[in-house]
Structures are given as structure tokens and as C-alpha cells.
Design a protein around this motif. Structure first.
Motif, PDB file in Angstrom:
ATOM      1  N   ALA A 196      35.648  15.693  58.716  1.00  0.00           N
ATOM      2  CA  ALA A 196      34.712  14.564  58.763  1.00  0.00           C
ATOM      3  C   ALA A 196      33.335  14.960  58.237  1.00  0.00           C
ATOM      4  N   ALA A 197      32.850  16.148  58.611  1.00  0.00           N
ATOM      5  CA  ALA A 197      31.526  16.589  58.166  1.00  0.00           C
ATOM      6  C   ALA A 197      31.491  16.798  56.653  1.00  0.00           C
ATOM      7  N   ALA A 232      27.960  11.185  50.559  1.00  0.00           N
ATOM      8  CA  ALA A 232      26.528  11.010  50.296  1.00  0.00           C
ATOM      9  C   ALA A 232      26.236  11.307  48.824  1.00  0.00           C
ATOM     10  N   GLU A 233      26.858  12.353  48.293  1.00  0.00           N
ATOM     11  CA  GLU A 233      26.679  12.690  46.879  1.00  0.00           C
ATOM     12  C   GLU A 233      27.268  11.610  45.974  1.00  0.00           C
ATOM     13  N   ARG A 234      28.429  11.092  46.351  1.00  0.00           N
ATOM     14  CA  ARG A 234      29.046  10.025  45.553  1.00  0.00           C
ATOM     15  C   ARG A 234      28.195   8.756  45.588  1.00  0.00           C
ATOM     16  N   HIS A 288      34.126  21.666  40.009  1.00  0.00           N
ATOM     17  CA  HIS A 288      34.175  21.119  41.368  1.00  0.00           C
ATOM     18  C   HIS A 288      33.464  19.766  41.420  1.00  0.00           C
ATOM     19  N   PHE A 289      32.328  19.673  40.741  1.00  0.00           N
ATOM     20  CA  PHE A 289      31.584  18.419  40.665  1.00  0.00           C
ATOM     21  C   PHE A 289      32.464  17.308  40.097  1.00  0.00           C
ATOM     22  N   VAL A 301      29.143  21.718  50.252  1.00  0.00           N
ATOM     23  CA  VAL A 301      28.875  20.597  49.345  1.00  0.00           C
ATOM     24  C   VAL A 301      27.944  20.995  48.202  1.00  0.00           C
ATOM     25  N   PRO A 302      26.763  21.566  48.457  1.00  0.00           N
ATOM     26  CA  PRO A 302      25.905  21.908  47.315  1.00  0.00           C
ATOM     27  C   PRO A 302      26.490  22.986  46.398  1.00  0.00           C
TER      28      PRO A 302
END
Length: 186
Positions: free
Chosen positions: A40-41, A48-50, A150-151, A141-142
Motif C-alpha cells: 500500500a505504501a 503520486a508520481e503518476r 523503471h520510470f 520510489v525516487p
């Protein structure tokens, strides 16, 4: 020969388990596996990035999470960060074993270490691993956003669902290594 064991980290319960079950990917021989809190995290961070780029959010998928747990466990057992590990099920087989129904799929993986979080191998326990879920997601994520391949998986508009997991090696050699997998499906 050292005895191998694992601790399964789920959403609410912890148990000692003997080995990886290929059908359900519920444990590894000597790794601590994350559960629903990490999935979930990580999904929240990815979404958020999408959203920042005008893409629809990914939905969670329990079957893709099983495939991700399987991959994280395989990498931890082998002490290798690879999409395909000799002598283990390939990506397509892992998806079929998890009964994931997808037309297209992708996978992001990474390796980390407990030292990044101020922990050593001796500190690994079920409650620490559960608390680590948010931190591992925040770091993952970053790192993926900064990697073109990956992006591309994260931003692929054909992907609609995802599942994720990480495994922490709790035995030598490699104690303290963290292996992360996220599987995407569309």
C-alpha cells in the motif's frame, strides 16, 4: 550446514515458516518478507508520481503482490538482484503461479541495505520489518523514478494494477540486504 529459516511479515500476523511456497509465495528460506502495508505504501508513492504527470492511479492487485513476494524472496534466497535467476521460475511462470490475469506486465526490482535505515542484521525482527515498510517505499520510489527503464514501467498507461513486496535477508551471507519487487499488470 546452517539451518535456513524465515519470518513472514503480513498485515497483522507474524509466523516462522520453513520455505518459499511457489504457489502462494508466502515465505523464503532465510528472509523476512513484507506484507500489505508495504504494498500500500509503495502504491501510494507510485500513484503520486503518476498523478503529477496526469496519469490514472494504479489499483492494488493481490495476485500481482503474490508474484512480487515470490520475486523478492527468490532474489533474497539467491542474494542476487536479477529479474531471472537460474534454476527458478521465470517472470511468466511466476505470474501464472500467482494466477495473475494480465495482457501486459512489467517488473521493477532493486536492492538496498538495512544500514541505510540505521539498522544492522541483529536488529531485524518482525516488528522492525513492519515499521520499515514505509521507509523502504519512500526510498524505492525516487530511485525508480530516476531510472529511465523503471520510470517507463511506472508511467506506462497500459498498466492499471500493481503489487509489491520486499524481502530482508536474515542469515549470512548477505544478512541485511533488502530486495524489492513491484509487478505491474494491464
Amino acid at each position: 550446514m546452517a539451518t535456513r529459516r524465515a519470518m513472514l511479515v503480513g498485515a497483522t500476523a507474524f509466523a516462522l515458516v520453513p520455505r518459499l511456497d511457489a504457489a502462494t509465495a508466502t515465505a523464503t528460506e532465510d528472509a523476512l518478507l513484507s506484507g500489505d502495508a508495504f504494498d500500500a505504501a509503495l502504491l501510494a508513492g507510485i500513484n503520486a508520481e503518476r498523478a503529477a504527470r496526469g496519469l490514472k492511479p494504479l489499483g492494488g492487485d493481490a495476485r500481482l503482490a503474490v508474484a512480487a513476494r515470490h520475486q523478492a524472496g527468490l532474489m533474497a534466497n539467491a542474494r542476487l538482484m536479477e529479474h531471472e535467476i537460474a534454476g527458478t521460475p521465470g517472470f511468466g511462470t511466476r505470474l501464472r503461479q500467482a494466477r495473475a490475469r494480465v495482457r501486459t506486465a512489467g517488473e521493477n526490482i532493486l536492492r538496498d541495505n538495512l544500514s541505510r535505515y540505521g539498522l544492522g542484521c541483529a536488529a531485524v525482527s518482525a516488528d522492525i520489518a513492519a515499521r520499515l515498510s514505509g521507509q523502504v517505499a519512500t526510498v524505492s520510489v525516487p530511485r525508480w523514478i530516476g531510472s529511465p527503464k523503471h520510470f517507463d514501467n511506472i508511467m506506462n498507461p497500459r498498466f492499471r494494477r500493481a503489487g509489491a513486496a520486499f524481502a530482508v535477508v536474515v542469515a549470512e551471507p548477505g544478512c541485511g540486504q533488502i530486495y524489492v519487487a513491484q509487478v505491474f499488470g494491464g
